[in-house]
Design a protein around this motif. Structure first.
Motif, PDB file in Angstrom:
ATOM      1  N   PHE A 138       0.840  -1.185   0.000  1.00  0.00           N
ATOM      2  CA  PHE A 138       0.000   0.000   0.000  1.00  0.00           C
ATOM      3  C   PHE A 138       0.884   1.247   0.000  1.00  0.00           C
ATOM      4  O   PHE A 138       1.935   1.273   0.643  1.00  0.00           O
ATOM      5  N   PHE A 139       0.424   2.277  -0.701  1.00  0.00           N
ATOM      6  CA  PHE A 139       1.232   3.495  -0.857  1.00  0.00           C
ATOM      7  C   PHE A 139       0.421   4.709  -0.452  1.00  0.00           C
ATOM      8  O   PHE A 139      -0.751   4.840  -0.806  1.00  0.00           O
ATOM      9  N   SER A 140       1.072   5.622   0.281  1.00  0.00           N
ATOM     10  CA  SER A 140       0.420   6.861   0.704  1.00  0.00           C
ATOM     11  C   SER A 140       1.255   8.066   0.290  1.00  0.00           C
ATOM     12  O   SER A 140       2.455   8.114   0.565  1.00  0.00           O
ATOM     13  N   CYS A 141       0.601   9.024  -0.372  1.00  0.00           N
ATOM     14  CA  CYS A 141       1.252  10.284  -0.726  1.00  0.00           C
ATOM     15  C   CYS A 141       0.772  11.358   0.253  1.00  0.00           C
ATOM     16  O   CYS A 141      -0.420  11.699   0.269  1.00  0.00           O
ATOM     17  N   SER A 142       1.679  11.883   1.040  1.00  0.00           N
ATOM     18  CA  SER A 142       1.289  12.878   2.050  1.00  0.00           C
ATOM     19  C   SER A 142       0.684  14.120   1.407  1.00  0.00           C
ATOM     20  O   SER A 142      -0.114  14.823   2.037  1.00  0.00           O
ATOM     21  N   SER A 143       1.045  14.384   0.167  1.00  0.00           N
ATOM     22  CA  SER A 143       0.518  15.562  -0.519  1.00  0.00           C
ATOM     23  C   SER A 143      -0.994  15.469  -0.718  1.00  0.00           C
ATOM     24  O   SER A 143      -1.650  16.480  -1.001  1.00  0.00           O
ATOM     25  N   GLY A 144      -1.557  14.281  -0.557  1.00  0.00           N
ATOM     26  CA  GLY A 144      -2.998  14.105  -0.732  1.00  0.00           C
ATOM     27  C   GLY A 144      -3.821  14.641   0.425  1.00  0.00           C
ATOM     28  O   GLY A 144      -5.052  14.714   0.327  1.00  0.00           O
ATOM     29  N   PHE A 145      -3.149  15.010   1.520  1.00  0.00           N
ATOM     30  CA  PHE A 145      -3.870  15.544   2.684  1.00  0.00           C
ATOM     31  C   PHE A 145      -3.674  17.047   2.757  1.00  0.00           C
ATOM     32  O   PHE A 145      -2.546  17.539   2.770  1.00  0.00           O
ATOM     33  N   ASP A 146      -4.781  17.781   2.819  1.00  0.00           N
ATOM     34  CA  ASP A 146      -4.763  19.240   2.908  1.00  0.00           C
ATOM     35  C   ASP A 146      -5.449  19.635   4.209  1.00  0.00           C
ATOM     36  O   ASP A 146      -6.655  19.426   4.385  1.00  0.00           O
ATOM     37  N   ALA A 147      -4.681  20.198   5.133  1.00  0.00           N
ATOM     38  CA  ALA A 147      -5.226  20.548   6.451  1.00  0.00           C
ATOM     39  C   ALA A 147      -6.317  21.602   6.365  1.00  0.00           C
ATOM     40  O   ALA A 147      -7.114  21.744   7.292  1.00  0.00           O
ATOM     41  N   ASN A 148      -6.381  22.329   5.253  1.00  0.00           N
ATOM     42  CA  ASN A 148      -7.433  23.337   5.090  1.00  0.00           C
ATOM     43  C   ASN A 148      -8.757  22.707   4.651  1.00  0.00           C
ATOM     44  O   ASN A 148      -9.817  23.326   4.798  1.00  0.00           O
ATOM     45  N   LYS A 149      -8.692  21.490   4.114  1.00  0.00           N
ATOM     46  CA  LYS A 149      -9.910  20.836   3.621  1.00  0.00           C
ATOM     47  C   LYS A 149     -10.259  19.571   4.398  1.00  0.00           C
ATOM     48  O   LYS A 149     -11.428  19.179   4.453  1.00  0.00           O
ATOM     49  N   ASN A 150      -9.252  18.919   4.974  1.00  0.00           N
ATOM     50  CA  ASN A 150      -9.462  17.622   5.595  1.00  0.00           C
ATOM     51  C   ASN A 150      -9.408  17.694   7.115  1.00  0.00           C
ATOM     52  O   ASN A 150      -8.709  18.541   7.681  1.00  0.00           O
ATOM     53  N   THR A 151     -10.104  16.793   7.761  1.00  0.00           N
ATOM     54  CA  THR A 151      -9.993  16.602   9.206  1.00  0.00           C
ATOM     55  C   THR A 151      -9.048  15.433   9.451  1.00  0.00           C
ATOM     56  O   THR A 151      -8.701  14.695   8.524  1.00  0.00           O
ATOM     57  N   VAL A 152      -8.649  15.218  10.689  1.00  0.00           N
ATOM     58  CA  VAL A 152      -7.786  14.083  11.009  1.00  0.00           C
ATOM     59  C   VAL A 152      -8.561  12.779  10.905  1.00  0.00           C
ATOM     60  O   VAL A 152      -7.969  11.701  10.733  1.00  0.00           O
ATOM     61  N   ILE A 153      -9.888  12.852  10.968  1.00  0.00           N
ATOM     62  CA  ILE A 153     -10.709  11.646  10.880  1.00  0.00           C
ATOM     63  C   ILE A 153     -10.586  11.005   9.504  1.00  0.00           C
ATOM     64  O   ILE A 153     -10.540   9.777   9.372  1.00  0.00           O
ATOM     65  N   GLY A 154     -10.497  11.825   8.463  1.00  0.00           N
ATOM     66  CA  GLY A 154     -10.447  11.296   7.097  1.00  0.00           C
ATOM     67  C   GLY A 154      -9.314  10.317   6.845  1.00  0.00           C
ATOM     68  O   GLY A 154      -9.549   9.196   6.376  1.00  0.00           O
ATOM     69  N   PRO A 155      -8.054  10.681   7.134  1.00  0.00           N
ATOM     70  CA  PRO A 155      -6.949   9.741   6.905  1.00  0.00           C
ATOM     71  C   PRO A 155      -7.058   8.465   7.731  1.00  0.00           C
ATOM     72  O   PRO A 155      -6.705   7.382   7.249  1.00  0.00           O
ATOM     73  N   ILE A 156      -7.550   8.574   8.977  1.00  0.00           N
ATOM     74  CA  ILE A 156      -7.709   7.382   9.813  1.00  0.00           C
ATOM     75  C   ILE A 156      -8.717   6.436   9.173  1.00  0.00           C
ATOM     76  O   ILE A 156      -8.496   5.224   9.075  1.00  0.00           O
ATOM     77  N   LYS A 157      -9.829   6.992   8.705  1.00  0.00           N
ATOM     78  CA  LYS A 157     -10.845   6.168   8.057  1.00  0.00           C
ATOM     79  C   LYS A 157     -10.328   5.580   6.741  1.00  0.00           C
ATOM     80  O   LYS A 157     -10.647   4.441   6.392  1.00  0.00           O
ATOM     81  N   ALA A 158      -9.524   6.350   6.016  1.00  0.00           N
ATOM     82  CA  ALA A 158      -8.982   5.855   4.747  1.00  0.00           C
ATOM     83  C   ALA A 158      -8.079   4.646   4.978  1.00  0.00           C
ATOM     84  O   ALA A 158      -8.136   3.650   4.233  1.00  0.00           O
ATOM     85  N   ILE A 159      -7.249   4.711   6.015  1.00  0.00           N
ATOM     86  CA  ILE A 159      -6.371   3.588   6.352  1.00  0.00           C
ATOM     87  C   ILE A 159      -7.199   2.392   6.791  1.00  0.00           C
ATOM     88  O   ILE A 159      -6.946   1.244   6.382  1.00  0.00           O
ATOM     89  N   HIS A 160      -8.207   2.652   7.609  1.00  0.00           N
ATOM     90  CA  HIS A 160      -9.058   1.559   8.099  1.00  0.00           C
ATOM     91  C   HIS A 160      -9.835   0.926   6.945  1.00  0.00           C
ATOM     92  O   HIS A 160      -9.988  -0.299   6.889  1.00  0.00           O
ATOM     93  N   MET A 161     -10.324   1.723   6.017  1.00  0.00           N
ATOM     94  CA  MET A 161     -11.085   1.200   4.889  1.00  0.00           C
ATOM     95  C   MET A 161     -10.229   0.272   4.029  1.00  0.00           C
ATOM     96  O   MET A 161     -10.672  -0.824   3.644  1.00  0.00           O
TER      97      MET A 161
END
Length: 338
Positions: A138-161
């Motif tokens: 599995f690969f994660s690009c940190s650039s895909g997370f924008d603190a102005n648009k995303n909450t911390v819940i989103g990445p946690i759910k993405a990993i869990h999904m």
């Protein structure tokens, strides 16, 4: 969709005692059969242990609704190398985690705007093939997370999904998985969105409730501040997890550990990250009904969650005694042989 991985797309049941149990397990190649054998599995131990698990779930006084299909239960048995007590405790912790922290683990819906946006931005996706050891990568690009648009819940759910999709496959259960995180363009504002208590809680859940065979964790291009925080997080992880973490100063260093042809084109591979993310999004949509059904699982939260282990609350004395006895055996066959 990762080539060589067997997915199931059928309807799920969360009845703890269904009219008919789902015993379907996709056929495995000899390679994965051999890996399963190293985990303590053969045809008899698998059948006996799954039945033991189902009996335990049926008698558990606090579990109200739970999957009992064979692939789901094998996820816990294989992760714990057929130590029944450890597998059962991990399942219990998994259900408690889902119940206590619904914001992180429920509604794994690819049509939910934040999750959909993270995948579109290539925050997380599986690579196109299994590696030479038969593991999903599995690969994660940190650039895909924008603190102005995303909450911390989103990445946690993405990993869990992603975990819920892959961890019930024979390939991930027997060979394990590899995670790669590119941290070069991490939004440093994101580090301020998660609290110390959140970090402690998530670390505890990884240690106690994650039924996953995580073989390697790779980090590349990690800024100094992120490294400091990562080191603090790792101190909360088990020794086993810490021993499987690799930090790479350069892409070339990563290539020395991971087959670069597996990686996104931007990191030396063959297929662009956007194309891999789009393919993964299609898989998430196919899995959507199964993922949403997971929200129906339920365990009653109690003041003394360990009571079922210490005094057999609500369980037949003979049954709980057998469960304890299993903890001293390598697998179910050892008990049968006595």
């Amino acid at each position: 969709m990762t080539e060589g991985v067997g997915f199931r797309f059928g309807k799920l049941s969360v009845d703890k005692v269904p009219d008919v149990y789902d015993d379907e397990v996709l056929e495995m190649s000899q390679f994965y059969q051999d890996l399963a054998k190293e985990l303590g599995e053969n045809e008899l131990s698998r059948q006996q242990s799954i039945q033991q698990f189902r009996d335990w779930i049926a008698k558990h006084p606090h579990i109200k609704r739970c999957r009992t299909d064979a692939p789901f239960l094998l996820r816990f048995l294989r992760t714990k190398k057929y130590s029944f007590i450890q597998a059962a405790k991990t399942l219990e912790s998994y259900l408690v985690a889902r119940t206590k922290h619904r914001k992180w683990f429920n509604n794994l819906d690819i049509d939910e705007p934040e999750l959909s946006g993270l995948i579109d931005a290539c925050y997380l996706f599986p690579l196109p093939r299994l590696d030479s050891n038969g593991r999903a990568v599995f690969f994660s690009c940190s650039s895909g997370f924008d603190a102005n648009k995303n909450t911390v819940i989103g990445p946690i759910k993405a990993i869990h999904m992603l975990g819920e999709i892959f961890y019930e496959t024979n390939e991930a259960q027997c060979a394990g998985c590899v995670w790669i995180f590119d941290m070069e363009l991490i939004d440093m504002n994101a580090l301020g969105l998660i609290t110390v208590q959140d970090i402690r809680t998530l670390a505890e859940l990884v240690n106690t409730a994650a039924a996953a065979r995580i073989r390697e964790l790779h980090f590349i291009n990690t800024p100094a501040v992120a490294r400091t925080i990562a080191n603090l997080v790792l101190q909360l992880m088990s020794d086993k997890i810490r021993s499987r973490v690799f930090c790479h100063a350069s892409l070339g260093d990563l290539h020395s550990k991971v087959d670069k042809t597996l990686l996104p084109k931007e990191f030396g591979g063959e297929i662009p990250a956007a194309e891999l993310a789009a393919s993964y999004k299609d898989l998430c949509r196919k899995m959507r009904p199964r993922l949403l059904t997971l929200d129906e699982m339920e365990i009653e939260l109690t003041d003394n969650p360990n009571s079922v282990w210490t005094n057999g609350e609500g369980l037949e004395e003979g049954a709980i005694g057998s469960f304890r006895k299993l903890s001293s055996c390598e697998n179910f066959l050892d008990l049968v042989a006595e």
